[in-house]
Write a protein that holds these residues in place. Structure first.
Motif, mmCIF file in Angstrom:
data_model
loop_
_atom_site.group_PDB
_atom_site.id
_atom_site.type_symbol
_atom_site.label_atom_id
_atom_site.label_comp_id
_atom_site.label_asym_id
_atom_site.label_seq_id
_atom_site.Cartn_x
_atom_site.Cartn_y
_atom_site.Cartn_z
ATOM 1 N N LEU A 177 47.764 48.686 47.914
ATOM 2 C CA LEU A 177 48.206 47.626 48.197
ATOM 3 C C LEU A 177 47.071 46.575 48.431
ATOM 4 O O LEU A 177 46.044 46.792 49.063
ATOM 5 C CB LEU A 177 48.976 47.745 49.697
ATOM 6 C CG LEU A 177 49.803 46.360 49.885
ATOM 7 C CD1 LEU A 177 50.703 45.997 48.942
ATOM 8 C CD2 LEU A 177 50.327 46.456 51.298
ATOM 9 N N THR A 178 47.346 45.503 47.726
ATOM 10 C CA THR A 178 46.300 44.148 48.022
ATOM 11 C C THR A 178 47.108 43.023 48.287
ATOM 12 O O THR A 178 48.131 42.765 48.098
ATOM 13 C CB THR A 178 45.446 43.919 46.505
ATOM 14 O OG1 THR A 178 46.484 43.789 45.629
ATOM 15 C CG2 THR A 178 44.515 45.323 46.270
ATOM 16 N N TYR A 179 46.239 42.143 48.867
ATOM 17 C CA TYR A 179 46.573 40.720 49.281
ATOM 18 C C TYR A 179 45.736 39.864 48.641
ATOM 19 O O TYR A 179 44.597 40.111 48.540
ATOM 20 C CB TYR A 179 46.713 40.581 50.889
ATOM 21 C CG TYR A 179 47.788 41.419 51.567
ATOM 22 C CD1 TYR A 179 49.062 41.281 51.551
ATOM 23 C CD2 TYR A 179 47.120 42.613 52.444
ATOM 24 C CE1 TYR A 179 49.920 42.058 52.218
ATOM 25 C CE2 TYR A 179 47.937 43.484 53.351
ATOM 26 C CZ TYR A 179 49.276 43.210 53.198
ATOM 27 O OH TYR A 179 50.109 44.003 53.875
ATOM 28 N N PRO A 180 46.375 38.465 48.556
ATOM 29 C CA PRO A 180 45.507 37.450 47.983
ATOM 30 C C PRO A 180 44.491 37.141 49.039
ATOM 31 O O PRO A 180 44.810 37.056 50.306
ATOM 32 C CB PRO A 180 46.426 36.342 47.859
ATOM 33 C CG PRO A 180 47.752 36.973 47.796
ATOM 34 C CD PRO A 180 47.820 38.133 48.690
ATOM 35 N N ASP A 181 43.301 36.677 48.741
ATOM 36 C CA ASP A 181 42.173 36.558 49.806
ATOM 37 C C ASP A 181 41.524 35.352 49.526
ATOM 38 O O ASP A 181 40.420 35.156 48.866
ATOM 39 C CB ASP A 181 41.199 37.580 49.356
ATOM 40 C CG ASP A 181 40.170 37.414 50.634
ATOM 41 O OD1 ASP A 181 40.152 37.020 51.831
ATOM 42 O OD2 ASP A 181 38.896 38.200 50.439
ATOM 43 N N ARG A 208 41.520 39.350 45.730
ATOM 44 C CA ARG A 208 42.522 40.311 46.412
ATOM 45 C C ARG A 208 41.691 41.116 47.251
ATOM 46 O O ARG A 208 40.649 41.631 47.122
ATOM 47 C CB ARG A 208 43.108 41.191 45.287
ATOM 48 C CG ARG A 208 43.860 40.710 43.990
ATOM 49 C CD ARG A 208 45.106 39.652 44.514
ATOM 50 N NE ARG A 208 46.275 40.718 44.821
ATOM 51 C CZ ARG A 208 47.280 40.257 45.235
ATOM 52 N NH1 ARG A 208 47.730 38.891 44.949
ATOM 53 N NH2 ARG A 208 48.087 41.177 45.674
ATOM 54 N N LEU A 209 42.311 41.390 48.470
ATOM 55 C CA LEU A 209 41.832 42.075 49.506
ATOM 56 C C LEU A 209 42.499 43.549 49.640
ATOM 57 O O LEU A 209 44.036 43.498 49.507
ATOM 58 C CB LEU A 209 41.919 41.457 50.827
ATOM 59 C CG LEU A 209 41.652 42.040 51.851
ATOM 60 C CD1 LEU A 209 40.151 42.291 52.048
ATOM 61 C CD2 LEU A 209 42.104 41.137 53.276
ATOM 62 N N THR A 210 41.819 44.431 49.666
ATOM 63 C CA THR A 210 42.461 45.771 49.644
ATOM 64 C C THR A 210 42.880 46.079 50.979
ATOM 65 O O THR A 210 42.183 46.191 51.800
ATOM 66 C CB THR A 210 41.531 46.908 48.965
ATOM 67 O OG1 THR A 210 41.288 46.552 47.644
ATOM 68 C CG2 THR A 210 42.157 48.336 49.086
#
Length: 226
Positions: A14-18, A24-26
């Motif tokens: 799962l990643t998020y926008p950073d 992307r932030l893992t």
């Protein structure tokens, strides 16, 4: 007949926008976890290690970027939102860090509200049996949240999560607002209800002093389980 695992996470990422620039932030990196019915698995780790993301994916509140989430034998990957919500409602119980009880309802009514939301008949006998099973006397059943101690509110929280007979119980830092003695009592209770009700329970915590009742203890760091 073989009983499937309560929960399987298979190579979940799962990643998020950073921020800007498309980075992307893992949050979760190749998570593999299988939880059997009646097993209590504790996941320990510091804030920011990925514990909350792990619970959100296991609860089917977030879809992973990669990998599979299987709840009680149901592969969630191909489910449409409506079917996924039904699976979550019927198979997953969540114990939040804060009890989040409705202030106008008694302890007993907190559980009966679950039946109302599911469109099911209100089973007062089951509600009272669950409240009793988590150590709440009949004198507390008609009390509202402001009339209960922190430990009692968390016990209602656990009973409410169990009302729908979930296959998976996901518990988020349940002792963070409690003192040591009440925290240990709640952890002991979770171990007991896990075995009594046959749920596969995942407990996340940063408090390593509360891990003694778990069947397995896993440690999380930088989105990875060890």
């Amino acid at each position: 007949m073989t009983v499937p695992p309560a929960l399987v996470l298979e190579d979940v990422g799962l990643t998020y926008p950073d921020g800007d620039g498309g980075r992307r932030l893992t949050a979760l990196d190749g998570i593999r976890l299988t939880v059997a019915p009646g097993e209590l698995v504790a996941v320990a780790g510091p804030s920011g290690s990925g514990k909350s993301s792990l619970l959100a994916v296991a609860a089917t509140l977030l879809r992973p970027d990669t990998g599979r989430v299987v709840v009680a034998g149901h592969d969630t990957a191909g489910l449409r939102p409506r079917a996924l919500a039904a699976l979550r409602r019927d198979r997953v119980g969540i114990v939040f860090q804060q009890a989040n009880l409705l202030p106008s309802l008694t302890a007993e009514e907190q559980l009966l509200a679950v039946a109302h939301l599911r469109g099911a008949p209100r089973d007062r006998i089951r509600a009272r049996e669950l409240l009793e099973s988590v150590g709440l006397s009949a004198a507390t059943w008609r009390r509202r949240p402001h009339q209960l101690s922190g430990g009692e509110r968390q016990r209602v929280n656990i009973a409410r999560a169990l009302y729908g007979q979930p296959s998976v119980l996901l518990v988020d830092e349940p002792t963070s607002a409690l003192d040591r003695a009440r925290g240990e009592a709640v952890t002991d209770l979770l171990a007991t209800v896990t075995r009594r009700h046959g749920t596969g329970t995942v407990l996340v915590t940063h408090d390593t002093g509360l891990l003694g009742r778990a069947d397995r203890v896993l440690h999380m760091s930088d989105g990875r389980l060890a």
